[in-house]
Design an enzyme around this catalytic site. Structure first.
Site, PDB file in Angstrom:
ATOM      1  N   ALA A  65       0.857  -1.164   0.022  1.00 15.08           N
ATOM      2  CA  ALA A  65       0.021  -0.033   0.011  1.00 15.08           C
ATOM      3  C   ALA A  65       0.921   0.989   0.020  1.00 15.08           C
ATOM      4  O   ALA A  65       2.008   1.138   0.381  1.00 15.08           O
ATOM      5  CB  ALA A  65      -0.900   0.010   1.328  1.00 15.08           C
ATOM      6  N   GLY A 110       0.699  -4.952   0.590  1.00 12.79           N
ATOM      7  CA  GLY A 110      -0.656  -4.942  -0.232  1.00 12.79           C
ATOM      8  C   GLY A 110      -0.358  -5.803  -1.523  1.00 12.79           C
ATOM      9  O   GLY A 110      -1.209  -6.118  -2.004  1.00 12.79           O
ATOM     10  N   GLU A 113      -0.790  -9.121  -0.825  1.00 13.07           N
ATOM     11  CA  GLU A 113      -2.250  -9.607  -0.533  1.00 13.07           C
ATOM     12  C   GLU A 113      -2.988  -9.418  -1.762  1.00 13.07           C
ATOM     13  O   GLU A 113      -3.824 -10.245  -2.147  1.00 13.07           O
ATOM     14  CB  GLU A 113      -2.616  -8.583   0.492  1.00 13.07           C
ATOM     15  CG  GLU A 113      -2.313  -8.611   1.944  1.00 13.07           C
ATOM     16  CD  GLU A 113      -2.425  -7.336   2.833  1.00 13.07           C
ATOM     17  OE1 GLU A 113      -2.203  -6.260   2.501  1.00 13.07           O
ATOM     18  OE2 GLU A 113      -3.285  -7.600   3.704  1.00 13.07           O
ATOM     19  N   GLU A 133       4.401  -5.401   7.532  1.00 17.14           N
ATOM     20  CA  GLU A 133       3.612  -4.123   8.286  1.00 17.14           C
ATOM     21  C   GLU A 133       4.207  -4.140   9.644  1.00 17.14           C
ATOM     22  O   GLU A 133       3.951  -2.733  10.025  1.00 17.14           O
ATOM     23  CB  GLU A 133       2.138  -4.514   8.255  1.00 17.14           C
ATOM     24  CG  GLU A 133       1.580  -4.447   6.781  1.00 17.14           C
ATOM     25  CD  GLU A 133       1.608  -5.632   5.788  1.00 17.14           C
ATOM     26  OE1 GLU A 133       2.370  -6.579   6.263  1.00 17.14           O
ATOM     27  OE2 GLU A 133       1.066  -5.415   4.801  1.00 17.14           O
TER      28      GLU A 133
HETATM   29  N1  COA Z   1       4.869   3.234  -0.790  1.00 17.54           N
HETATM   30  C1  COA Z   1       5.107   4.134  -1.067  1.00 17.54           C
HETATM   31  N2  COA Z   1       6.198   4.579  -1.746  1.00 17.54           N
HETATM   32  C2  COA Z   1       7.037   3.373  -1.802  1.00 17.54           C
HETATM   33  C3  COA Z   1       6.788   2.233  -1.361  1.00 17.54           C
HETATM   34  C4  COA Z   1       5.349   1.908  -0.648  1.00 17.54           C
HETATM   35  N3  COA Z   1       5.027   0.826  -0.177  1.00 17.54           N
HETATM   36  N4  COA Z   1       7.498   1.223  -1.816  1.00 17.54           N
HETATM   37  C5  COA Z   1       8.339   1.920  -2.280  1.00 17.54           C
HETATM   38  N5  COA Z   1       8.195   3.107  -2.539  1.00 17.54           N
HETATM   39  C6  COA Z   1       8.934   4.137  -3.218  1.00 17.54           C
HETATM   40  C7  COA Z   1       9.896   4.461  -2.343  1.00 17.54           C
HETATM   41  O1  COA Z   1       9.445   5.766  -1.580  1.00 17.54           O
HETATM   42  C8  COA Z   1      11.082   5.382  -3.423  1.00 17.54           C
HETATM   43  O2  COA Z   1      10.437   6.509  -3.625  1.00 17.54           O
HETATM   44  P1  COA Z   1      11.299   7.915  -4.044  1.00 17.54           P
HETATM   45  O3  COA Z   1      12.465   7.540  -5.224  1.00 17.54           O
HETATM   46  O4  COA Z   1      10.233   8.946  -4.427  1.00 17.54           O
HETATM   47  O5  COA Z   1      12.051   7.931  -2.847  1.00 17.54           O
HETATM   48  C9  COA Z   1      10.644   4.338  -4.801  1.00 17.54           C
HETATM   49  O6  COA Z   1       9.415   3.681  -4.478  1.00 17.54           O
HETATM   50  C10 COA Z   1      12.039   3.375  -4.717  1.00 17.54           C
HETATM   51  O7  COA Z   1      11.833   2.649  -3.550  1.00 17.54           O
HETATM   52  P2  COA Z   1      13.360   2.302  -2.813  1.00 17.54           P
HETATM   53  O8  COA Z   1      13.026   2.057  -1.354  1.00 17.54           O
HETATM   54  O9  COA Z   1      13.939   3.336  -3.035  1.00 17.54           O
HETATM   55  O10 COA Z   1      13.743   1.207  -3.747  1.00 17.54           O
HETATM   56  P3  COA Z   1      14.916  -0.047  -2.881  1.00 17.54           P
HETATM   57  O11 COA Z   1      15.335  -0.759  -3.980  1.00 17.54           O
HETATM   58  O12 COA Z   1      15.906   0.800  -2.022  1.00 17.54           O
HETATM   59  O13 COA Z   1      13.810  -0.781  -1.687  1.00 17.54           O
HETATM   60  C11 COA Z   1      11.875  -2.097  -0.968  1.00 17.54           C
HETATM   61  C12 COA Z   1      12.770  -1.543  -2.364  1.00 17.54           C
HETATM   62  C13 COA Z   1      10.870  -2.728  -1.950  1.00 17.54           C
HETATM   63  C14 COA Z   1      12.769  -3.132  -0.292  1.00 17.54           C
HETATM   64  C15 COA Z   1      11.499  -0.801  -0.172  1.00 17.54           C
HETATM   65  O14 COA Z   1      11.211   0.222  -1.314  1.00 17.54           O
HETATM   66  C16 COA Z   1      10.543  -0.870   0.684  1.00 17.54           C
HETATM   67  O15 COA Z   1      10.724  -1.587   1.578  1.00 17.54           O
HETATM   68  N6  COA Z   1       9.349  -0.624   0.499  1.00 17.54           N
HETATM   69  C17 COA Z   1       8.077  -0.662   1.363  1.00 17.54           C
HETATM   70  C18 COA Z   1       7.719  -1.969   1.487  1.00 17.54           C
HETATM   71  C19 COA Z   1       6.566  -2.060   2.464  1.00 17.54           C
HETATM   72  O16 COA Z   1       6.745  -1.837   3.756  1.00 17.54           O
HETATM   73  N7  COA Z   1       5.340  -2.649   2.163  1.00 17.54           N
HETATM   74  C20 COA Z   1       4.251  -2.597   2.884  1.00 17.54           C
HETATM   75  C21 COA Z   1       3.375  -1.301   2.923  1.00 17.54           C
HETATM   76  S1  COA Z   1       1.907  -1.606   3.974  1.00 17.54           S
END
Ligand code: COA
Length: 258
Positions: A65, A110, A113, A133
């Site tokens: 999400a 999400g 999910e 989460e």
């Molecule tokens: N919501 C909003 N933005 C998200 C996102 C999310 N769930 N997941 C990734 N993004 C965004 C990042 O903020 C970043 O945006 P920016 O360039 O404007 O700063 C962009 O997507 C790229 O992500 P980044 O974190 O830089 O990539 P990474 O390769 O370093 O890491 C992940 C990849 C997937 C490990 C990491 O993005 C992450 O942990 N995301 C969240 C996962 C999460 O907790 N999901 C559950 C949400 S309920």
């Protein structure tokens, strides 16, 4: 025309691509609204026989999400956000036409999910699944605590939910979370291959199968009763007559979905 998703009918297969690659296809409310609209249309669109849901780019299916939309929530709006996700994912899960997730990278929160709400899952070798989460002070809000148990069992689900550990495609395959692994370039092709096989069957029987399987998970419904009722309905269909006649005549059945 949608802003956050692409939806293309490719010979009866509606390929829906979550298209926010710069945000790793995170599901914001605008994207969910479009997803709801397009899936609602699938129920009645006779030109669509099945659906594939995938993510844009080679890195992420859906990274969760959209966390940027979480700030300022209160108990009521938080419940509303979760309920809205549930409503949309139930729409996918109960769709009478087969829906396959083609998981092309991160499927977190999400995203995991969403994949689990689909009827089947294929994933590329770089796919990663997880429910992170608790790192955010949250729990899954789009059905993750329930569907993960349904797919991989309580012990494994509990560990993934409590630790936030990510699993790769191979582990996900071993756990039964995904049905197949296919190279990224062949991923949508693999999903289409499965759909093409399903398309040779009687469409109403496919819908009745989906309804009966999900009745098992619906506490308000007795799945055995659902199976009996669906069976009763099917024997009055033209496709039942065609299927049984074709068998006796030793020929391939030509189903019409009636
Ligand atoms: N919501 C909003 N933005 C998200 C996102 C999310 N769930 N997941 C990734 N993004 C965004 C990042 O903020 C970043 O945006 P920016 O360039 O404007 O700063 C962009 O997507 C790229 O992500 P980044 O974190 O830089 O990539 P990474 O390769 O370093 O890491 C992940 C990849 C997937 C490990 C990491 O993005 C992450 O942990 N995301 C969240 C996962 C999460 O907790 N999901 C559950 C949400 S309920």
């Amino acid at each position: 025309m949608y802003e956050n998703i692409l939806a293309e009918n490719q010979n009866g297969v509606l390929v829906i691509t979550i298209n926010r690659p710069a945000k790793l296809n995170a599901l914001n409310q605008a994207t969910l609204k479009e997803l709801k609209e397009v899936i609602t249309g699938v129920y009645t669109d006779t030109a669509v026989k099945g659906v594939i849901i995938t993510g844009a780019g080679e890195k992420a299916f859906v990274a969760g999400a959209d966390i940027a939309e979480f700030s300022g929530l209160n108990a009521e709006t938080g419940r509303g956000l979760a309920q809205n996700g549930h409503d949309i994912f139930f729409l996918i899960e109960r769709c009478p036409k087969p829906v396959i997730a083609a998981v092309n990278g991160f499927a977190l929160g999400g995203g995991c999910e969403l994949a689990m709400a689909c009827h089947l899952r294929v994933a590329s070798p770089n796919a990663k699944f997880g429910q992170p989460e608790v790192n955010l002070g949250l729990i899954p809000g789009y059905g993750g605590t329930q569907r993960l148990i349904q797919l991989i069992g309580k012990g494994r689900a509990m560990e993934l939910l409590l630790t936030s550990d990510m699993i790769n495609a191979e582990q996900a395959h071993n756990f039964g979370l995904i049905n197949h692994i296919a190279e990224q370039a062949d991923l949508v092709g693999k999903a289409k291959e499965i759909l093409e096989k399903i398309f040779t069957k009687a469409p109403l029987a496919i819908g009745a199968t989906i309804a009966s399987v999900y009745a098992y998970f619906d506490n308000a419904t007795n799945g055995f009763d659902t199976e009996v009722n669906e069976f009763g309905k099917l024997v009055e269909t033209a496709d039942f007559v065609e299927g049984t006649t074709a068998f006796v005549e030793k020929r391939k059945a030509e189903f019409t979905g009636k």
